[in-house]
Scaffold this motif. Structure first.
Motif, PDB file in Angstrom:
ATOM      1  N   MET A  68       0.824  -1.209   0.000  1.00 31.26           N
ATOM      2  CA  MET A  68       0.000   0.000   0.000  1.00 31.26           C
ATOM      3  C   MET A  68       0.858   1.259   0.000  1.00 31.26           C
ATOM      4  O   MET A  68       0.480   2.277  -0.577  1.00 31.26           O
ATOM      5  CB  MET A  68      -0.954   0.007   1.188  1.00 31.26           C
ATOM      6  CG  MET A  68      -2.037  -1.025   1.117  1.00 31.26           C
ATOM      7  SD  MET A  68      -2.778  -1.174  -0.511  1.00 31.26           S
ATOM      8  CE  MET A  68      -3.584   0.374  -0.702  1.00 31.26           C
ATOM      9  N   LEU A 104       3.670   1.445  -1.527  1.00 29.59           N
ATOM     10  CA  LEU A 104       4.086   1.559  -2.933  1.00 29.59           C
ATOM     11  C   LEU A 104       2.984   2.240  -3.743  1.00 29.59           C
ATOM     12  O   LEU A 104       3.249   3.126  -4.576  1.00 29.59           O
ATOM     13  CB  LEU A 104       4.362   0.163  -3.472  1.00 29.59           C
ATOM     14  CG  LEU A 104       5.075   0.039  -4.799  1.00 29.59           C
ATOM     15  CD1 LEU A 104       6.449   0.635  -4.685  1.00 29.59           C
ATOM     16  CD2 LEU A 104       5.178  -1.407  -5.194  1.00 29.59           C
ATOM     17  N   PHE A 105       1.738   1.856  -3.465  1.00 31.41           N
ATOM     18  CA  PHE A 105       0.605   2.505  -4.124  1.00 31.41           C
ATOM     19  C   PHE A 105       0.614   4.002  -3.844  1.00 31.41           C
ATOM     20  O   PHE A 105       0.416   4.817  -4.742  1.00 31.41           O
ATOM     21  CB  PHE A 105      -0.702   1.902  -3.615  1.00 31.41           C
ATOM     22  CG  PHE A 105      -1.209   0.761  -4.426  1.00 31.41           C
ATOM     23  CD1 PHE A 105      -1.765   0.971  -5.666  1.00 31.41           C
ATOM     24  CD2 PHE A 105      -1.146  -0.526  -3.953  1.00 31.41           C
ATOM     25  CE1 PHE A 105      -2.236  -0.079  -6.411  1.00 31.41           C
ATOM     26  CE2 PHE A 105      -1.607  -1.585  -4.694  1.00 31.41           C
ATOM     27  CZ  PHE A 105      -2.160  -1.349  -5.924  1.00 31.41           C
ATOM     28  N   VAL A 157       3.304   5.802  -5.797  1.00 29.92           N
ATOM     29  CA  VAL A 157       2.970   5.997  -7.206  1.00 29.92           C
ATOM     30  C   VAL A 157       1.864   7.039  -7.346  1.00 29.92           C
ATOM     31  O   VAL A 157       1.876   7.850  -8.278  1.00 29.92           O
ATOM     32  CB  VAL A 157       2.586   4.652  -7.842  1.00 29.92           C
ATOM     33  CG1 VAL A 157       2.069   4.841  -9.236  1.00 29.92           C
ATOM     34  CG2 VAL A 157       3.789   3.752  -7.872  1.00 29.92           C
ATOM     35  N   LEU A 158       0.934   7.057  -6.394  1.00 26.80           N
ATOM     36  CA  LEU A 158      -0.114   8.082  -6.447  1.00 26.80           C
ATOM     37  C   LEU A 158       0.487   9.465  -6.351  1.00 26.80           C
ATOM     38  O   LEU A 158       0.078  10.390  -7.054  1.00 26.80           O
ATOM     39  CB  LEU A 158      -1.099   7.874  -5.304  1.00 26.80           C
ATOM     40  CG  LEU A 158      -2.206   6.888  -5.567  1.00 26.80           C
ATOM     41  CD1 LEU A 158      -3.012   6.684  -4.317  1.00 26.80           C
ATOM     42  CD2 LEU A 158      -3.093   7.408  -6.664  1.00 26.80           C
ATOM     43  N   LEU A 210       3.525  10.258  -7.219  1.00 27.19           N
ATOM     44  CA  LEU A 210       4.278  10.546  -8.435  1.00 27.19           C
ATOM     45  C   LEU A 210       3.343  10.931  -9.570  1.00 27.19           C
ATOM     46  O   LEU A 210       3.612  11.857 -10.338  1.00 27.19           O
ATOM     47  CB  LEU A 210       5.086   9.310  -8.847  1.00 27.19           C
ATOM     48  CG  LEU A 210       6.342   9.020  -8.058  1.00 27.19           C
ATOM     49  CD1 LEU A 210       6.909   7.699  -8.486  1.00 27.19           C
ATOM     50  CD2 LEU A 210       7.351  10.111  -8.280  1.00 27.19           C
ATOM     51  N   VAL A 211       2.231  10.194  -9.675  1.00 32.64           N
ATOM     52  CA  VAL A 211       1.297  10.450 -10.770  1.00 32.64           C
ATOM     53  C   VAL A 211       0.565  11.766 -10.540  1.00 32.64           C
ATOM     54  O   VAL A 211       0.187  12.444 -11.484  1.00 32.64           O
ATOM     55  CB  VAL A 211       0.327   9.255 -10.885  1.00 32.64           C
ATOM     56  CG1 VAL A 211      -0.882   9.594 -11.681  1.00 32.64           C
ATOM     57  CG2 VAL A 211       1.038   8.084 -11.522  1.00 32.64           C
ATOM     58  N   GLY A 212       0.389  12.135  -9.290  1.00 41.81           N
ATOM     59  CA  GLY A 212      -0.301  13.391  -9.007  1.00 41.81           C
ATOM     60  C   GLY A 212      -1.524  13.141  -8.172  1.00 41.81           C
ATOM     61  O   GLY A 212      -2.320  12.247  -8.446  1.00 41.81           O
TER      62      GLY A 212
END
Lengths: 99, 252
Positions: B71, B73-74, B77-78, B80-82
Motif C-alpha cells: 500500500m 508503494l501505491f 505511485v499516487l 508521483l502520478v499526481g
C-alpha cells in the motif's frame, strides 16, 4: 456462528472488488480493487485451511501474497510508464498501445 | 457445525463490518489517496482475521507486506502520478455503473449463499494439531518439503519482477539530449528567470502550514512560495492584522 461466515465475508469483499474493477477508471484504483479481490481469496484460503486442519491453505495464501507483490511492482511500473507518455492514469484514455 | 469462541465472535462482529465498509469506501472514494487509505483499513482487519484463525505468521505478513509495503508503494505511485488524478464522472458506456453494481450484488449473493450452503455442514478440524510445534515451524516444514519447488520458482518470479520494474522505469537518455552544467547556468540567468531559490511558505504566529503563502515586502502573498499542487490558502483578516509583536503586545 461458524467459521463459514468468514467465507461469506470473503465472497462479499470479492464482489465489492469486482464491482470496483468494473466502475472505476483510474488505473491505480483498479489495481487496488484487484488487490482487494486477492485479499478476499486469501481470507477464504486461510479459512479453508482451518476447516481442513492442515496448513496448506495458509501456504497458498502466502504464495498469493508473493505473486501479488510481484504483480503490483510490474503493474505500477507500467502505469507510471503510461502516465509518463500520456499524462493520464485513466484506463479510458489508453486505447492505443502505441506512443 | 462447531461454535467458535466467544472472543472470536466479538472480533468478527466488530471487524467484518469495518472490512466491508473499507472495501465500499475504497470503491466509492473519488480521491485515489482516500481509496488507498480505505483499503489499508480492510487489509488490517483481514490481518486480524488471519491471526484469530490460528495463522499468526500469515496475519503478520499480511500487515507487514500488504499494508506496510504494497500500500505504501501505491501511495508513492499516487504521489508521483499526481494527487489530483481523480476519476472523471462521465460515463463512457451508458448504464455501466448500474449494470456493474447489479452484477456485483448478484455475484456476491450467489457466491456467499452457495459457499455457505456448501460448507455449513462441514465440521472444522481446527489448526490445533497442525500448529502443535508452532505455526511458523509448521509452515516451514511444509514450504521446504512439499512446496519447495513452488518456493524456488517464487524466487525466479521475484527477481524477474524486480528486473522488469527496473527496465520499465528506466529512461533512456541519448548523449546529445543531456544538458551540460554551463548551459544550465546560462539558462538560469536568462532574463525573465528568477535565479535565486524559491521562498519557503509563510510561518506566522497563527499558521505554519505549507499551504500558507509567504508575504512579499508589499504585503501580497508570494505565489512561488507554495507548491502549485496545493490549493492557495488566503490569509484571513485576523491573521493579516498587526499582532503588535514589535511593541511587546502593547497597542500603540
Amino acid at each position: 456462528m461458524t467459521p463459514m461466515w468468514y467465507i461469506v465475508l470473503s465472497a462479499i469483499l470479492f464482489s465489492v472488488g469486482a464491482v470496483g474493477v468494473l466502475i472505476r477508471r483510474n488505473a491505480i484504483v483498479l489495481f487496488m480493487c484487484i488487490e482487494l479481490m486477492l485479499n478476499a481469496a486469501n481470507l477464504a484460503l486461510v479459512t479453508f485451511s482451518r476447516i481442513n486442519g492442515t496448513l496448506d491453505g495458509q501456504i497458498m495464501a502466502f504464495f498469493v501474497m508473493v505473486v501479488a507483490a510481484a504483480e503490483v511492482v510490474i503493474g505500477l511500473a507500467i502505469i507510471m510508464l503510461i502516465f509518463r507518455t500520456r499524462r493520464s492514469a485513466s484506463v479510458d484514455d489508453a486505447n492505443l498501445l502505441k506512443y | 457445525m462447531i461454535d467458535v469462541s466467544w472472543g472470536e465472535q466479538v472480533v468478527f462482529y466488530i471487524l467484518a463490518p469495518i472490512a466491508v465498509i473499507g472495501a465500499l469506501g475504497m470503491v466509492m472514494a473519488r480521491n485515489a489517496v482516500h481509496s488507498a487509505l480505505w483499503l489499508v483499513l480492510t487489509m488490517l482487519s483481514l490481518g486480524v482475521f488471519y491471526i484469530v484463525q490460528a495463522g499468526p505468521f500469515i496475519g503478520m505478513v499480511q500487515i507487514i507486506v500488504y499494508t506496510g509495503a504494497i500500500m505504501m508503494l501505491f501511495l508513492f505511485v499516487l504521489m508521483l502520478v499526481g494527487r489530483d488524478a481523480s476519476d472523471s464522472v462521465i460515463e463512457t458506456l451508458r448504464g455501466q455503473k448500474v449494470a456493474a453494481i447489479a452484477l456485483g450484488v448478484g455475484l456476491g449473493v450467489l457466491l456467499g449463499t452457495g459457499l455457505y450452503r456448501g460448507t455449513v455442514d462441514l465440521t472444522p478440524v481446527g489448526l490445533a494439531e497442525a500448529n502443535k510445534n508452532g505455526n511458523v515451524q509448521g509452515l516451514a516444514s511444509l514450504i521446504f518439503t512439499k512446496y519447495v519447488w513452488a518456493f524456488e520458482v517464487t524466487s525466479a518470479l521475484l527477481i524477474s519482477a524486480a528486473v522488469g520494474a527496473m527496465i520499465l522505469a528506466h529512461v533512456e537518455r541519448r548523449k546529445d539530449e543531456r544538458i551540460g552544467q554551463a548551459a544550465m547556468m546560462k539558462e538560469r540567468f536568462l532574463p525573465g528567470n528568477y535565479p535565486g531559490p524559491k521562498p519557503g511558505p509563510g510561518v506566522y504566529a497563527t499558521s505554519n502550514s505549507v499551504a500558507t503563502p509567504a508575504k512579499l515586502p508589499d504585503g501580497n502573498p508570494a505565489q512561488r512560495s507554495i507548491s502549485p499542487i496545493l490549493p492557495l490558502r488566503e490569509l484571513e483578516p485576523a491573521e493579516k492584522a498587526d499582532k503588535h509583536t514589535l511593541t511587546g503586545g502593547h497597542q500603540s
